[in-house]
Write a protein that holds these residues in place. Structure first.
Motif, PDB file in Angstrom:
ATOM      1  N   VAL A  69      27.947   7.906  -0.555  1.00 51.69           N
ATOM      2  CA  VAL A  69      28.249   9.329  -0.735  1.00 51.69           C
ATOM      3  C   VAL A  69      29.605   9.616  -0.102  1.00 51.69           C
ATOM      4  CG1 VAL A  69      27.066  10.032   1.411  1.00 51.69           C
ATOM      5  CG2 VAL A  69      27.357  11.683  -0.451  1.00 51.69           C
ATOM      6  N   ARG A  70      30.346  10.511  -0.715  1.00 52.40           N
ATOM      7  CA  ARG A  70      31.570  10.999  -0.090  1.00 52.40           C
ATOM      8  C   ARG A  70      31.191  12.048   0.954  1.00 52.40           C
ATOM      9  NH1 ARG A  70      36.409   9.550  -2.221  1.00 52.40           N
ATOM     10  NH2 ARG A  70      36.459   8.629  -4.313  1.00 52.40           N
ATOM     11  N   PRO A  71      31.804  12.032   2.142  1.00 49.72           N
ATOM     12  CA  PRO A  71      31.394  12.951   3.216  1.00 49.72           C
ATOM     13  C   PRO A  71      31.384  14.415   2.800  1.00 49.72           C
ATOM     14  CG  PRO A  71      32.838  11.267   4.095  1.00 49.72           C
ATOM     15  CD  PRO A  71      32.826  11.079   2.607  1.00 49.72           C
ATOM     16  N   GLU A  72      32.383  14.842   2.018  1.00 47.86           N
ATOM     17  CA  GLU A  72      32.457  16.252   1.635  1.00 47.86           C
ATOM     18  C   GLU A  72      31.365  16.659   0.655  1.00 47.86           C
ATOM     19  OE1 GLU A  72      35.193  14.025  -1.233  1.00 47.86           O
ATOM     20  OE2 GLU A  72      34.614  13.926   0.898  1.00 47.86           O
ATOM     21  N   ARG A  73      30.667  15.668   0.102  1.00 49.89           N
ATOM     22  CA  ARG A  73      29.589  15.976  -0.842  1.00 49.89           C
ATOM     23  C   ARG A  73      28.198  15.853  -0.222  1.00 49.89           C
ATOM     24  NH1 ARG A  73      31.727  13.522  -6.670  1.00 49.89           N
ATOM     25  NH2 ARG A  73      33.675  14.738  -6.705  1.00 49.89           N
ATOM     26  N   VAL A  74      28.138  15.638   1.069  1.00 52.08           N
ATOM     27  CA  VAL A  74      26.844  15.611   1.752  1.00 52.08           C
ATOM     28  C   VAL A  74      26.208  16.997   1.671  1.00 52.08           C
ATOM     29  CG1 VAL A  74      25.723  15.422   4.004  1.00 52.08           C
ATOM     30  CG2 VAL A  74      27.383  13.692   3.278  1.00 52.08           C
ATOM     31  N   HIS A  75      24.971  17.021   1.211  1.00 53.46           N
ATOM     32  CA  HIS A  75      24.253  18.289   1.030  1.00 53.46           C
ATOM     33  C   HIS A  75      23.357  18.566   2.235  1.00 53.46           C
ATOM     34  CE1 HIS A  75      21.836  21.467  -0.758  1.00 53.46           C
ATOM     35  NE2 HIS A  75      20.752  20.758  -0.482  1.00 53.46           N
ATOM     36  N   VAL A  76      23.497  19.754   2.788  1.00 54.11           N
ATOM     37  CA  VAL A  76      22.647  20.197   3.893  1.00 54.11           C
ATOM     38  C   VAL A  76      21.780  21.350   3.390  1.00 54.11           C
ATOM     39  CG1 VAL A  76      22.589  21.196   6.205  1.00 54.11           C
ATOM     40  CG2 VAL A  76      24.340  19.491   5.631  1.00 54.11           C
ATOM     41  N   GLY A  77      20.479  21.120   3.328  1.00 51.89           N
ATOM     42  CA  GLY A  77      19.560  22.138   2.831  1.00 51.89           C
ATOM     43  C   GLY A  77      19.407  23.307   3.789  1.00 51.89           C
ATOM     44  N   ARG A  78      18.784  24.362   3.299  1.00 55.23           N
ATOM     45  CA  ARG A  78      18.654  25.590   4.093  1.00 55.23           C
ATOM     46  C   ARG A  78      17.890  25.368   5.391  1.00 55.23           C
ATOM     47  NH1 ARG A  78      16.996  30.266  -0.345  1.00 55.23           N
ATOM     48  NH2 ARG A  78      18.935  30.192  -1.599  1.00 55.23           N
ATOM     49  N   SER A  79      16.784  24.646   5.301  1.00 51.21           N
ATOM     50  CA  SER A  79      15.959  24.434   6.486  1.00 51.21           C
ATOM     51  C   SER A  79      16.719  23.646   7.542  1.00 51.21           C
ATOM     52  CB  SER A  79      14.666  23.704   6.099  1.00 51.21           C
ATOM     53  OG  SER A  79      13.906  23.394   7.242  1.00 51.21           O
ATOM     54  N   LEU A  80      17.404  22.591   7.113  1.00 49.59           N
ATOM     55  CA  LEU A  80      18.166  21.782   8.057  1.00 49.59           C
ATOM     56  C   LEU A  80      19.338  22.580   8.626  1.00 49.59           C
ATOM     57  CD1 LEU A  80      18.761  19.169   9.526  1.00 49.59           C
ATOM     58  CD2 LEU A  80      19.961  18.363   7.469  1.00 49.59           C
ATOM     59  N   ALA A  81      19.995  23.370   7.782  1.00 50.54           N
ATOM     60  CA  ALA A  81      21.108  24.194   8.262  1.00 50.54           C
ATOM     61  C   ALA A  81      20.641  25.151   9.358  1.00 50.54           C
ATOM     62  CB  ALA A  81      21.726  24.959   7.100  1.00 50.54           C
ATOM     63  N   LYS A  82      19.458  25.695   9.173  1.00 48.69           N
ATOM     64  CA  LYS A  82      18.902  26.598  10.189  1.00 48.69           C
ATOM     65  C   LYS A  82      18.662  25.847  11.497  1.00 48.69           C
ATOM     66  CE  LYS A  82      15.086  29.858  10.916  1.00 48.69           C
ATOM     67  NZ  LYS A  82      13.861  30.455  10.304  1.00 48.69           N
ATOM     68  N   THR A  83      18.121  24.641  11.399  1.00 52.77           N
ATOM     69  CA  THR A  83      17.892  23.829  12.594  1.00 52.77           C
ATOM     70  C   THR A  83      19.212  23.496  13.285  1.00 52.77           C
ATOM     71  OG1 THR A  83      15.886  22.849  11.648  1.00 52.77           O
ATOM     72  CG2 THR A  83      16.953  21.646  13.445  1.00 52.77           C
ATOM     73  N   LEU A  84      20.217  23.150  12.502  1.00 50.39           N
ATOM     74  CA  LEU A  84      21.523  22.805  13.056  1.00 50.39           C
ATOM     75  C   LEU A  84      22.126  23.984  13.831  1.00 50.39           C
ATOM     76  CD1 LEU A  84      22.880  20.873   9.958  1.00 50.39           C
ATOM     77  CD2 LEU A  84      22.698  19.899  12.244  1.00 50.39           C
ATOM     78  N   ARG A  85      21.929  25.177  13.315  1.00 50.40           N
ATOM     79  CA  ARG A  85      22.515  26.369  13.957  1.00 50.40           C
ATOM     80  C   ARG A  85      21.672  26.901  15.105  1.00 50.40           C
ATOM     81  NH1 ARG A  85      23.301  27.830   8.369  1.00 50.40           N
ATOM     82  NH2 ARG A  85      21.499  29.236   8.563  1.00 50.40           N
ATOM     83  N   SER A  86      20.457  26.399  15.230  1.00 50.21           N
ATOM     84  CA  SER A  86      19.519  26.966  16.201  1.00 50.21           C
ATOM     85  C   SER A  86      19.832  26.619  17.647  1.00 50.21           C
ATOM     86  CB  SER A  86      18.092  26.505  15.878  1.00 50.21           C
ATOM     87  OG  SER A  86      17.948  25.113  16.160  1.00 50.21           O
ATOM     88  N   GLY A  87      20.606  25.569  17.861  1.00 53.68           N
ATOM     89  CA  GLY A  87      20.860  25.114  19.223  1.00 53.68           C
ATOM     90  C   GLY A  87      19.731  24.271  19.793  1.00 53.68           C
ATOM     91  N   ARG A  88      18.791  23.896  18.968  1.00 54.06           N
ATOM     92  CA  ARG A  88      17.654  23.106  19.431  1.00 54.06           C
ATOM     93  C   ARG A  88      18.081  21.735  19.919  1.00 54.06           C
ATOM     94  NH1 ARG A  88      12.784  21.045  15.419  1.00 54.06           N
ATOM     95  NH2 ARG A  88      11.660  19.773  16.947  1.00 54.06           N
ATOM     96  N   PHE A  89      19.064  21.139  19.229  1.00 52.20           N
ATOM     97  CA  PHE A  89      19.503  19.787  19.561  1.00 52.20           C
ATOM     98  C   PHE A  89      20.966  19.773  20.001  1.00 52.20           C
ATOM     99  CE2 PHE A  89      16.242  18.950  16.207  1.00 52.20           C
ATOM    100  CZ  PHE A  89      15.349  18.213  16.975  1.00 52.20           C
ATOM    101  N   GLU A  90      21.283  18.835  20.875  1.00 49.25           N
ATOM    102  CA  GLU A  90      22.660  18.498  21.210  1.00 49.25           C
ATOM    103  C   GLU A  90      22.974  17.167  20.543  1.00 49.25           C
ATOM    104  OE1 GLU A  90      25.394  17.242  25.095  1.00 49.25           O
ATOM    105  OE2 GLU A  90      23.241  17.667  25.331  1.00 49.25           O
ATOM    106  N   VAL A  91      24.174  17.036  20.015  1.00 53.34           N
ATOM    107  CA  VAL A  91      24.573  15.788  19.368  1.00 53.34           C
ATOM    108  C   VAL A  91      25.800  15.231  20.078  1.00 53.34           C
ATOM    109  CG1 VAL A  91      25.291  14.658  17.227  1.00 53.34           C
ATOM    110  CG2 VAL A  91      23.641  16.530  17.154  1.00 53.34           C
ATOM    111  N   ARG A  92      25.724  13.963  20.445  1.00 56.32           N
ATOM    112  CA  ARG A  92      26.826  13.270  21.120  1.00 56.32           C
ATOM    113  C   ARG A  92      27.169  12.005  20.339  1.00 56.32           C
ATOM    114  NH1 ARG A  92      23.841  12.661  26.951  1.00 56.32           N
ATOM    115  NH2 ARG A  92      23.054  14.816  27.177  1.00 56.32           N
ATOM    116  N   ALA A  93      28.301  11.431  20.680  1.00 53.25           N
ATOM    117  CA  ALA A  93      28.712  10.155  20.077  1.00 53.25           C
ATOM    118  C   ALA A  93      29.030   9.153  21.168  1.00 53.25           C
ATOM    119  CB  ALA A  93      29.927  10.350  19.177  1.00 53.25           C
ATOM    120  N   ASP A  94      28.594   7.931  20.968  1.00 52.07           N
ATOM    121  CA  ASP A  94      28.983   6.787  21.795  1.00 52.07           C
ATOM    122  C   ASP A  94      28.669   6.935  23.283  1.00 52.07           C
ATOM    123  OD1 ASP A  94      29.866   5.401  19.587  1.00 52.07           O
ATOM    124  OD2 ASP A  94      31.971   5.964  19.836  1.00 52.07           O
ATOM    125  N   THR A  95      27.575   7.605  23.594  1.00 50.02           N
ATOM    126  CA  THR A  95      27.153   7.676  24.998  1.00 50.02           C
ATOM    127  C   THR A  95      25.903   6.847  25.265  1.00 50.02           C
ATOM    128  OG1 THR A  95      25.716   9.640  24.774  1.00 50.02           O
ATOM    129  CG2 THR A  95      28.073  10.028  25.145  1.00 50.02           C
TER     130      THR A  95
END
Length: 241
Positions: A69-95
């Motif tokens: 998949v091309r990154p700009e074509r990744v689809h984020v559904g409504r439910s997941l978008a809500k979870t992403l905006r909720s602040g429920r999770f923190e996301v880090r890289a390479d720790t």
């Protein structure tokens, strides 16, 4: 008809792999050797990846079709978008790279009797991480690692290897956040290797091998984003795209 699979002959050549078009109907191009860091990098640059199978020398794959998949074509559904905006999770890289790989190895897979992340594979990817080529995207909640994924980055390509989740949507949050950052960094391709329903819901599709290799070649001509990654787009931004 593709020729029979031959043992991989590792010598002084920087890339001992046959042409991807020589893969058999299962996508196997060669077998044998160890997943040493230099060999892994040579494989990825040619659109090839290792996938251990119990009871046989290490197989190297270049399937046709290829799930991507091309990154700009990744689809984020409504439910997941809500979870992403909720602040429920923190996301880090390479720790917590080693912890992510270990967790991916432990998680049972419905269609597999065991893990393909063997001790040799673990060592190979750990060294690639030390060299700045392999990366982990980690989902945290209340200071606990609850999901994530890891893969290899070359040029402007991310080659996804495996993901895990200990809580619902934890791996999805990691993938969506990764995709948002890859768009921000102008990556051209996410290699998902083989088809899964999980990644199909994000918009990954089957590409012909030829199409994949053309896009891969163009993306590899761009500079590597090597070294420890620091995410510039968080879950909230990924949910608002």
């Amino acid at each position: 008809m593709a020729p029979p699979v031959e043992p991989l002959k590792v010598g002084r050549s920087p890339s001992p792999f046959p042409r991807p078009s020589r893969a058999n109907e299962d996508g196997v191009l060669a077998v044998g050797a160890r997943p040493e860091p230099h060999l892994l990098l040579a494989a990825y640059r040619r659109g090839i990846f290792p996938w251990p199978h119990e009871g046989m020398p290490l197989p190297w794959f270049s399937p046709d079709p290829r799930f991507a998949v091309r990154p700009e074509r990744v689809h984020v559904g409504r439910s997941l978008a809500k979870t992403l905006r909720s602040g429920r999770f923190e996301v880090r890289a390479d720790t917590a790279f080693e912890a992510v790989v270990a967790a991916c190895a432990r998680i049972p897979r419905p269609d597999q009797l065991g893990t393909w992340i063997t001790p040799e594979m673990f060592v190979g990817y750990r060294e690639l991480h030390r060299q700045g080529f392999a990366h982990s995207i980690e989902t945290w909640r209340h200071g606990r690692l609850v999901g994530g994924l890891y893969g290899v980055s070359l040029g402007r390509v991310f080659f996804g290897e495996s993901m895990f989740a200990l809580e619902p949507e934890a791996s999805k949050v990691a993938f969506a956040t990764l995709a948002a950052n890859l768009v921000h960094w102008r990556f051209q391709l996410i290699d998902c290797q083989a088809q899964t329903d999980h990644l199909a819901r994000f918009g990954a599709t089957n590409w012909t091998r030829n199409r994949f290799l053309v896009v891969l070649r163009n993306a590899l001509a761009l500079p590597d984003r090597r070294g420890k990654w620091v995410l510039e787009m968080g879950p909230a931004e990924a949910g608002g795209r």
